[in-house]
Design a protein around this motif. Structure first.
Motif, PDB file in Angstrom:
ATOM      1  N   VAL A  95       0.911  -1.074   0.081  1.00  0.00           N
ATOM      2  CA  VAL A  95      -0.033   0.065   0.012  1.00  0.00           C
ATOM      3  C   VAL A  95       0.784   1.429   0.082  1.00  0.00           C
ATOM      4  CG1 VAL A  95      -1.777   1.517   1.406  1.00  0.00           C
ATOM      5  CG2 VAL A  95      -1.792  -1.264   1.197  1.00  0.00           C
ATOM      6  N   THR A  96       0.503   2.135  -0.921  1.00  0.00           N
ATOM      7  CA  THR A  96       1.440   3.452  -0.729  1.00  0.00           C
ATOM      8  C   THR A  96       0.597   4.563  -1.086  1.00  0.00           C
ATOM      9  OG1 THR A  96       1.433   3.259  -3.603  1.00  0.00           O
ATOM     10  CG2 THR A  96       3.126   2.096  -2.365  1.00  0.00           C
ATOM     11  N   LEU A  97       1.244   5.580  -0.681  1.00  0.00           N
ATOM     12  CA  LEU A  97       0.598   7.160  -0.974  1.00  0.00           C
ATOM     13  C   LEU A  97       1.528   7.737  -2.143  1.00  0.00           C
ATOM     14  CD1 LEU A  97       0.232   8.659   2.754  1.00  0.00           C
ATOM     15  CD2 LEU A  97      -1.507   7.420   1.171  1.00  0.00           C
ATOM     16  N   CYS A  98       0.710   8.055  -3.067  1.00  0.00           N
ATOM     17  CA  CYS A  98       1.792   8.974  -4.232  1.00  0.00           C
ATOM     18  C   CYS A  98       1.033  10.457  -3.913  1.00  0.00           C
ATOM     19  CB  CYS A  98       1.837   8.326  -5.447  1.00  0.00           C
ATOM     20  SG  CYS A  98       0.008   8.527  -6.106  1.00  0.00           S
ATOM     21  N   GLY A  99       1.820  11.242  -4.708  1.00  0.00           N
ATOM     22  CA  GLY A  99       1.424  12.689  -4.644  1.00  0.00           C
ATOM     23  C   GLY A  99       2.283  13.487  -5.714  1.00  0.00           C
ATOM     24  N   ALA A 100       1.770  14.877  -5.740  1.00  0.00           N
ATOM     25  CA  ALA A 100       2.562  15.791  -6.590  1.00  0.00           C
ATOM     26  C   ALA A 100       2.229  17.201  -6.372  1.00  0.00           C
ATOM     27  CB  ALA A 100       2.162  15.421  -8.131  1.00  0.00           C
ATOM     28  N   TYR A 101       3.153  18.034  -6.270  1.00  0.00           N
ATOM     29  CA  TYR A 101       2.914  19.273  -6.375  1.00  0.00           C
ATOM     30  C   TYR A 101       3.145  19.937  -7.633  1.00  0.00           C
ATOM     31  CZ  TYR A 101       3.863  17.984  -1.416  1.00  0.00           C
ATOM     32  OH  TYR A 101       3.611  17.398  -0.263  1.00  0.00           O
ATOM     33  N   GLU A 102       2.331  21.117  -8.112  1.00  0.00           N
ATOM     34  CA  GLU A 102       2.731  21.921  -9.299  1.00  0.00           C
ATOM     35  C   GLU A 102       3.795  22.837  -8.789  1.00  0.00           C
ATOM     36  OE1 GLU A 102      -0.807  22.650 -12.039  1.00  0.00           O
ATOM     37  OE2 GLU A 102      -1.953  21.688 -10.473  1.00  0.00           O
ATOM     38  N   LEU A 103       4.441  23.202  -9.594  1.00  0.00           N
ATOM     39  CA  LEU A 103       5.546  24.136  -9.395  1.00  0.00           C
ATOM     40  C   LEU A 103       5.670  25.271 -10.354  1.00  0.00           C
ATOM     41  CD1 LEU A 103       8.386  22.342  -7.725  1.00  0.00           C
ATOM     42  CD2 LEU A 103       6.781  23.448  -6.434  1.00  0.00           C
ATOM     43  N   ASP A 104       5.994  26.687 -10.346  1.00  0.00           N
ATOM     44  CA  ASP A 104       6.132  27.562 -11.331  1.00  0.00           C
ATOM     45  C   ASP A 104       7.409  27.612 -11.672  1.00  0.00           C
ATOM     46  OD1 ASP A 104       6.141  29.742 -13.036  1.00  0.00           O
ATOM     47  OD2 ASP A 104       4.693  30.730 -11.635  1.00  0.00           O
ATOM     48  N   PRO A 105       7.616  26.964 -13.003  1.00  0.00           N
ATOM     49  CA  PRO A 105       9.122  26.836 -13.406  1.00  0.00           C
ATOM     50  C   PRO A 105       9.668  28.172 -13.356  1.00  0.00           C
ATOM     51  CG  PRO A 105       7.654  25.723 -15.142  1.00  0.00           C
ATOM     52  CD  PRO A 105       6.508  26.501 -13.953  1.00  0.00           C
ATOM     53  N   ALA A 106       8.984  29.314 -13.565  1.00  0.00           N
ATOM     54  CA  ALA A 106       9.666  30.818 -13.461  1.00  0.00           C
ATOM     55  C   ALA A 106       9.845  31.293 -12.115  1.00  0.00           C
ATOM     56  CB  ALA A 106       8.415  31.931 -14.174  1.00  0.00           C
ATOM     57  N   ARG A 107       9.483  30.525 -11.169  1.00  0.00           N
ATOM     58  CA  ARG A 107       9.902  31.081  -9.826  1.00  0.00           C
ATOM     59  C   ARG A 107      10.594  29.798  -8.881  1.00  0.00           C
ATOM     60  NH1 ARG A 107       4.083  32.662  -9.645  1.00  0.00           N
ATOM     61  NH2 ARG A 107       3.676  31.143  -7.904  1.00  0.00           N
ATOM     62  N   THR A 108      11.298  29.001  -9.711  1.00  0.00           N
ATOM     63  CA  THR A 108      11.888  27.892  -9.245  1.00  0.00           C
ATOM     64  C   THR A 108      12.954  28.540  -8.387  1.00  0.00           C
ATOM     65  OG1 THR A 108      11.562  26.424 -10.872  1.00  0.00           O
ATOM     66  CG2 THR A 108      13.505  25.780  -9.449  1.00  0.00           C
ATOM     67  N   HIS A 109      13.169  28.220  -7.053  1.00  0.00           N
ATOM     68  CA  HIS A 109      14.063  28.719  -5.975  1.00  0.00           C
ATOM     69  C   HIS A 109      15.530  27.973  -6.298  1.00  0.00           C
ATOM     70  CE1 HIS A 109      15.899  29.723  -2.200  1.00  0.00           C
ATOM     71  NE2 HIS A 109      15.213  30.975  -2.114  1.00  0.00           N
TER      72      HIS A 109
END
Length: 313
Positions: A114-128
């Protein structure tokens, strides 16, 4: 705000996604490469393998956390020998996650993982640059008693995904933001403690002088900072401070200050209705004209057009 919280706030775009998946043997699922995103896999039960291009398969056990900060594709499987049979899943697409979750069938007899998967959308123009500093794969193995805050967040997220109730739609995004902060905090602490971080953000955030200057910049980016005033915050004289900051972070202090001001302004333009003059002042500019010129040099587009959704040139 502190530096790490600021990094997440300024980069995040859209709504984070997550799903709980129960896998009957044999199984293998490909997760697509999604530029401008970061993804995670958490093993709640049983063993599995993470298989990534041009890398040795990584065995995972219950409690392990894997974070992919640059959105590279990978496969999760019961064995390196099992090949995916269905289409690759885009973890940023809620319909794709729903299809995969439905396909795993909840928790039928024969489930071993059993797993949890997930993702975050990031703004490429504001990549730190902190994120640019991260490796392709962060693997945090399970260790009893270590990182209790991280484990507690995982437990809460797993419970909300398994048994949704009133308020779940609000709780899950908050837990996902908490999760990514704990993952990054844990990696930064361990990387620094290992002694392998001689430069970069893991070292800088644990260096009292550089960390003090970064806190000052992030606490009040509109203040008319100079190298001398930042050095005073760091408790060093001007020249040693500038050398130390540049050596650790790869850019001089005022270059980072300007970059952060423009990045903050870009977020405010897209996420608020504040007048241009207010945003200019928050970015440390007394003149809208001077701010607009600096913004266009950074993004290749005027602030007003950027606010309306114009792309970078």
């Amino acid at each position: 705000m502190d530096v790490l919280s600021d990094v997440i706030t300024v980069m995040r775009a859209g709504r984070p996604r997550s799903a709980r998946l129960a896998w009957p043997v044999p199984w293998a699922q490909e997760f697509a490469s999604v530029p401008g995103s970061a993804g995670f896999q958490i093993v709640l039960q049983g063993p599995c393998w993470l298989i990534a291009p041009d890398a040795e398969p990584v065995p995972l056990a219950a409690g392990d956390i894997v974070f992919r900060p640059h959105g590279r594709g990978h496969t999760l499987a019961d064995s390196p020998a099992t090949a995916p049979t269905g289409p690759a899943c885009d973890p940023n697409d809620p319909r794709a996650l729903e299809r995969v979750a439905t396909g795993t069938g909840g928790a039928p007899a024969g489930v071993t993982t059993v797993t949890l998967c997930g993702a975050y959308e990031l703004d490429p123009a504001r990549t730190h640059p902190l994120v640019d500093d991260l490796p392709e794969l962060i693997h945090l193995p399970a260790h009893l008693g270590r990182h209790p805050e991280l484990r507690a967040t995982v437990d809460l997220l797993a419970t909300e995904l398994e048994r949704p109730r009133l308020g779940t739609d609000a709780i899950i995004p908050a837990l996902l933001d908490t999760l990514i902060l704990h993952i990054l905090r844990t990696w930064l602490d361990e990387h620094s403690a290992s002694g392998t971080a001689t430069t970069g953000w893991a070292r800088a955030l644990n260096d009292p002088a550089t960390a003090a200057a970064l806190r000052a910049i992030h606490s009040d980016p509109s203040r008319p900072w100079t190298v001398a005033t930042l050095a005073a915050e760091a408790g060093l004289s001007r020249a040693p401070f500038a050398r130390r900051f540049t050596a650790l972070l790869g850019r001089p202090p005022l270059t980072y200050l300007t970059w952060w001001r423009m990045t903050t302004a870009a977020r405010l333009l897209r996420q608020s209705d504040a007048p241009l003059g207010v945003i200019a002042a928050q970015a440390g500019y007394t003149s809208e004209f001077a701010f607009a010129g600096a913004f266009k040099r950074r993004f290749g587009i005027a602030p007003g057009r950027y606010r309306k959704g114009g792309a970078e040139i």
